[in-house]
Design a protein around this motif. Sequence first.
Motif, PDB file in Angstrom:
ATOM      1  N   PRO B  32       0.797  -1.233   0.000  1.00  0.00           N
ATOM      2  CA  PRO B  32       0.000   0.000   0.000  1.00  0.00           C
ATOM      3  C   PRO B  32       0.824   1.275   0.000  1.00  0.00           C
ATOM      4  CG  PRO B  32      -0.451  -1.341   1.941  1.00  0.00           C
ATOM      5  CD  PRO B  32       0.479  -2.123   1.106  1.00  0.00           C
ATOM      6  N   ARG B  33       2.124   1.169   0.345  1.00  0.00           N
ATOM      7  CA  ARG B  33       2.955   2.375   0.377  1.00  0.00           C
ATOM      8  C   ARG B  33       3.107   3.018  -1.004  1.00  0.00           C
ATOM      9  NH1 ARG B  33       6.262   4.927   3.820  1.00  0.00           N
ATOM     10  NH2 ARG B  33       8.087   5.913   2.940  1.00  0.00           N
ATOM     11  N   TYR B  34       3.334   2.179  -2.030  1.00  0.00           N
ATOM     12  CA  TYR B  34       3.449   2.709  -3.395  1.00  0.00           C
ATOM     13  C   TYR B  34       2.318   2.120  -4.234  1.00  0.00           C
ATOM     14  CZ  TYR B  34       8.215   3.139  -1.653  1.00  0.00           C
ATOM     15  OH  TYR B  34       9.307   3.403  -0.897  1.00  0.00           O
ATOM     16  N   ASP B  35       1.111   2.529  -4.019  1.00  0.00           N
ATOM     17  CA  ASP B  35      -0.031   1.873  -4.639  1.00  0.00           C
ATOM     18  C   ASP B  35      -0.238   2.394  -6.055  1.00  0.00           C
ATOM     19  OD1 ASP B  35      -2.187   0.353  -4.945  1.00  0.00           O
ATOM     20  OD2 ASP B  35      -3.500   1.455  -3.587  1.00  0.00           O
ATOM     21  N   ARG B  38      -3.856   3.499  -7.507  1.00  0.00           N
ATOM     22  CA  ARG B  38      -4.447   4.825  -7.328  1.00  0.00           C
ATOM     23  C   ARG B  38      -4.624   5.530  -8.655  1.00  0.00           C
ATOM     24  NH1 ARG B  38      -0.436   7.874  -3.837  1.00  0.00           N
ATOM     25  NH2 ARG B  38       0.908   6.341  -4.804  1.00  0.00           N
ATOM     26  N   LEU B  39      -3.775   5.165  -9.647  1.00  0.00           N
ATOM     27  CA  LEU B  39      -3.860   5.807 -10.957  1.00  0.00           C
ATOM     28  C   LEU B  39      -4.999   5.213 -11.793  1.00  0.00           C
ATOM     29  CD1 LEU B  39      -0.044   5.843 -11.758  1.00  0.00           C
ATOM     30  CD2 LEU B  39      -1.404   7.720 -10.925  1.00  0.00           C
ATOM     31  N   ARG B 119      13.455   2.883  -9.084  1.00  0.00           N
ATOM     32  CA  ARG B 119      12.744   3.053  -7.817  1.00  0.00           C
ATOM     33  C   ARG B 119      11.247   2.946  -8.050  1.00  0.00           C
ATOM     34  NH1 ARG B 119      14.045   4.433  -2.978  1.00  0.00           N
ATOM     35  NH2 ARG B 119      12.590   5.849  -1.985  1.00  0.00           N
ATOM     36  N   GLN B 121       8.878   4.750  -7.210  1.00  0.00           N
ATOM     37  CA  GLN B 121       8.308   6.033  -7.632  1.00  0.00           C
ATOM     38  C   GLN B 121       8.577   6.293  -9.114  1.00  0.00           C
ATOM     39  OE1 GLN B 121      10.039   5.687  -4.732  1.00  0.00           O
ATOM     40  NE2 GLN B 121       9.469   7.232  -3.240  1.00  0.00           N
ATOM     41  N   ALA B 122       9.763   5.855  -9.590  1.00  0.00           N
ATOM     42  CA  ALA B 122      10.083   6.040 -11.010  1.00  0.00           C
ATOM     43  C   ALA B 122       9.160   5.185 -11.871  1.00  0.00           C
ATOM     44  CB  ALA B 122      11.542   5.675 -11.272  1.00  0.00           C
ATOM     45  N   ILE B 124       6.095   4.327 -11.055  1.00  0.00           N
ATOM     46  CA  ILE B 124       4.801   5.020 -11.032  1.00  0.00           C
ATOM     47  C   ILE B 124       4.823   6.176 -12.026  1.00  0.00           C
ATOM     48  CG2 ILE B 124       3.282   6.446  -9.598  1.00  0.00           C
ATOM     49  CD1 ILE B 124       4.024   4.646  -7.248  1.00  0.00           C
TER      50      ILE B 124
END
Lengths: 167, 142
Positions: B32-35, B38-39, B119, B121-122, B124
């Motif tokens: 859930p930290r980098y879900d 959500r997009l 990473r 985030q990258a 995402i």
Amino acid sequence: MSGFLKIAIRNLLKGPVTDPYPFGKTFIPNKLRGKLKVDPKACTACGTCEEVCPSGAIHITKNENVYVHTTWYNTCCFCGNCEFFCPTGAIKLTNDFHTANTEEEKYRFTTVALISEIKCESCGEMFVPASEALLKRAYPNVNDTIRELTKLCPKCRRKKAFERLYQ
Amino acid sequence: MSIITRSPFLFRINTGSCNGCDVELATTAMIPRYDVERLGCRYTGSPKHADILLVTGPITARSKPYLLEVLDELPNPFVVVAVGTCPTSCGIFRDSYSIEGPLERYVKVDVNVPGCPPRPQAIIDGVAKALEIWKEKIRNQK
């Protein structure tokens, strides 16, 4: 184990936290190996980084009186070899992780640093001088005599150093 | 049309990856930290449902036929995202006898996410870019 317990207790109290990244700020560790940052003043274009790069991401080419240090991120594996082997500490890996790029930008997604040459005070030949970081690594005490020698090209420097010894 | 553009399916294929990128993809999807959901996108098990294809690995000789099979089965329009340095340019495995990459030899890649591994985030970031491209493709098709 204590780290896990800490997280479990924090989650029990606050609830699991989703990183708000695409819509908000994110946490980046300081030791993250991201994009390179090349300091053109410290770099002497020795080519060590180009030699040790396992993925061939770094290229140093020579234009007129300037060396172009190019890093292409689409083949870089962010191993940090360039930073480790750089004799002058000119290359530093920042914690910038923004690497997503579209196909149009694929070959333009680079970092470029320009290392300019200077003119030899004696003969006028163009050369890359030894940087301050390199001098500090080579000599225990960097004095003005050594600094003056860096303004001469390798040939003239050898000559002057020899003259200084036998006068 | 607005409903269609809200829910793309992601399909992931490993073409000889070292599992680094796959771990990061699993982190992006499941923790859930980098879900990534959500997009608006969800993972699917079948390439026939997929709108966005995520490829990891440098396309080894053994995995090439499976990749081509998946590319045949994808419905139009689809967006291809190369996750990691390997599918983007083969990275450290370039010029190896067992590598048939990079990915752009077989299909038009839309987004590259270099990194070894990138990473979460990258990734995402890359999926967000792919979503925009996918919406643009649907608009052009209509």
